[in-house]
Design a protein around this motif. Sequence first.
Motif, short mmCIF file in Angstrom:
data_model
loop_
_atom_site.label_atom_id
_atom_site.label_comp_id
_atom_site.label_asym_id
_atom_site.label_seq_id
_atom_site.Cartn_x
_atom_site.Cartn_y
_atom_site.Cartn_z
N GLY A 170 -8.24 -6.20 11.84
CA GLY A 170 -7.82 -4.60 11.13
C GLY A 170 -6.76 -5.36 10.59
O GLY A 170 -6.20 -6.43 9.83
N LEU A 171 -6.01 -3.55 10.46
CA LEU A 171 -5.28 -4.07 9.08
C LEU A 171 -3.76 -3.48 9.94
O LEU A 171 -3.90 -2.47 10.90
N ARG A 172 -2.79 -4.79 10.24
CA ARG A 172 -1.02 -3.99 10.71
C ARG A 172 -0.63 -3.27 9.87
O ARG A 172 0.18 -4.42 9.04
N TYR A 173 0.62 -1.98 9.62
CA TYR A 173 1.77 -2.02 8.57
C TYR A 173 2.58 -1.34 9.35
O TYR A 173 2.51 -0.71 10.54
N ASP A 174 4.26 -2.90 9.14
CA ASP A 174 5.26 -1.99 9.95
C ASP A 174 6.41 -2.08 8.66
O ASP A 174 6.14 -1.78 7.75
N PHE A 175 7.23 -0.69 9.09
CA PHE A 175 8.02 -0.27 7.90
C PHE A 175 8.99 0.16 8.59
O PHE A 175 9.57 0.38 10.04
N CYS A 176 10.43 0.28 7.28
CA CYS A 176 11.55 -0.02 7.70
C CYS A 176 12.22 0.79 7.13
O CYS A 176 12.49 0.55 5.67
N PRO A 177 12.23 1.78 7.48
CA PRO A 177 12.79 2.79 6.61
C PRO A 177 14.64 2.95 5.92
O PRO A 177 15.21 3.22 5.11
N GLN A 178 14.88 2.02 6.41
CA GLN A 178 16.71 1.67 6.75
C GLN A 178 17.09 0.57 7.11
O GLN A 178 17.14 -0.12 8.19
N PRO A 179 16.70 0.30 5.75
CA PRO A 179 16.97 -1.96 5.81
C PRO A 179 18.13 -2.24 6.04
O PRO A 179 18.50 -3.43 7.24
N ASP A 180 19.33 -1.73 6.50
CA ASP A 180 20.61 -1.92 6.82
C ASP A 180 21.03 -1.21 8.26
O ASP A 180 21.81 -1.88 9.09
N ASP A 181 20.00 -1.38 8.98
CA ASP A 181 20.10 -0.71 10.50
C ASP A 181 17.70 -1.29 10.97
O ASP A 181 17.04 -0.62 10.73
N PRO A 182 17.88 -2.56 11.48
CA PRO A 182 16.42 -3.33 11.68
C PRO A 182 15.94 -2.66 12.93
O PRO A 182 14.74 -2.94 13.59
N SER A 183 16.53 -1.79 14.03
CA SER A 183 15.70 -0.51 15.02
C SER A 183 15.18 0.23 14.42
O SER A 183 14.49 0.53 15.20
N THR A 184 15.24 0.66 13.12
CA THR A 184 14.22 1.13 12.19
C THR A 184 13.13 0.66 12.20
O THR A 184 12.36 1.75 11.83
N TRP A 185 12.60 -0.17 12.46
CA TRP A 185 11.48 -0.70 12.47
C TRP A 185 10.54 0.07 13.31
O TRP A 185 10.56 -0.03 14.37
N HIS A 186 8.97 0.39 12.45
CA HIS A 186 7.94 0.92 13.33
C HIS A 186 6.97 0.82 12.30
O HIS A 186 6.77 0.21 11.69
N GLU A 187 5.49 0.73 13.84
CA GLU A 187 4.01 0.52 13.01
C GLU A 187 3.60 1.67 12.76
O GLU A 187 3.94 2.59 13.15
N ILE A 188 3.17 1.91 11.03
CA ILE A 188 2.13 2.71 10.64
C ILE A 188 1.23 3.15 11.89
O ILE A 188 0.38 2.39 11.41
N ASP A 189 1.36 3.77 12.32
CA ASP A 189 -0.73 4.79 12.44
C ASP A 189 -1.35 5.00 11.59
O ASP A 189 -1.34 5.51 10.65
N THR A 190 -2.44 3.71 10.81
CA THR A 190 -3.20 3.99 9.76
C THR A 190 -3.95 4.42 10.39
O THR A 190 -5.30 5.45 9.05
N SER A 191 -4.93 5.33 11.06
CA SER A 191 -5.80 6.43 12.08
C SER A 191 -5.49 7.60 10.48
O SER A 191 -4.84 7.48 10.90
N ARG A 192 -6.84 8.28 10.87
CA ARG A 192 -6.96 9.64 10.47
C ARG A 192 -6.34 10.12 10.72
O ARG A 192 -5.93 10.32 12.27
N GLY A 193 -6.17 11.77 9.64
CA GLY A 193 -6.01 13.20 10.89
C GLY A 193 -4.27 12.67 11.96
O GLY A 193 -4.01 13.83 12.05
N ARG A 194 -3.48 12.78 10.82
CA ARG A 194 -2.05 12.50 11.35
C ARG A 194 -1.16 13.62 11.03
O ARG A 194 -1.64 13.68 9.90
N PRO A 195 -0.27 13.74 11.00
CA PRO A 195 0.74 15.09 9.90
C PRO A 195 1.49 14.46 9.67
O PRO A 195 1.59 13.20 9.17
N PRO A 196 1.53 14.97 8.32
CA PRO A 196 1.64 15.27 7.01
C PRO A 196 3.23 13.82 7.47
O PRO A 196 4.40 14.27 8.77
N GLY A 197 3.82 12.80 6.41
CA GLY A 197 4.81 12.42 7.39
C GLY A 197 6.05 13.22 6.03
O GLY A 197 5.72 14.08 5.84
N ARG A 198 7.50 12.81 6.60
CA ARG A 198 8.97 13.01 6.50
C ARG A 198 9.23 12.72 5.53
O ARG A 198 9.14 11.84 4.79
#
Length: 278
Positions: free
Chosen positions: A244-272
Amino acid sequence: MSVDPEAGTPVLLVGVRDEFVTRPWMSPDRHWPDHPGLVGGRDLEAGGTWLAAGPAERRVAALLNGEGTAAPAAGRRSRGELPLLAAEAGELPPVDLFRYDPFHLVLGGLDGVRLWSWDGERLAEEKLPGGVHMIVNTGWDRSDSDPRTAWFRPRFARAARPEWTAGGSTERFWGEWLDPASGAGMGGTAGGTAEGAAEGTAGDAVGGAVAWDDPRALIVRRRLPDGRIFASLSVTLVALAPEGLRYDFCPQPDDPSTWHEIDTSRGRPPGRRRRARG
């Protein structure tokens, strides 16, 4: 990029997006009806992306701005469409390159990693061999001439390579790779105030953190003479494996606690939508 054809995760990618903080964007999702199989963050100004992942194909494409001759204003196209086209096709598509400003485009798959560099006049294509590689705005840095390369390449090379596991937290999956991907304590505000950080003048190293404007810093934040702020807006980790493919994302690089896995499955609600952080 780390390439090891014999490993359980043959391709690993760390991508840092540096941009003006006022440029709006959305977190990774399936944003493009014309490319329903792709996941990535969306640039709301031009509509494209800086990184596109194709989970079904175990493929990822990432774009860096390059140096050279700019495309004519009349007819210029956004470079942000190139990762979408490449991740979908598995190659650089037959586009009119003279309509794009200079770029470096990296495409990784289970068959290896390729790099295309366009300087506005000439296109170069290379296949990355096994090992850890750093690609910066001047291109593939083979000689550690960029201070970031000299500092970070050995740290990624020493870190234990993550093995494929389904699910689990970002920390559990990436292990030792998460620290250098988060800046390895560089780009912090230790020794300076928040105002100083916004000015790009945070203090000297204290407790392992280094000023935002240190040339080795992976995570940056600078105020330009015209008052605009140019900063690292996000960090991405992608692992490719037969499973598979693993995708993790940090939207606030000055705060490592914001790291999270991106759900790459279909049918998720639109992103913020991400609001500009000045």
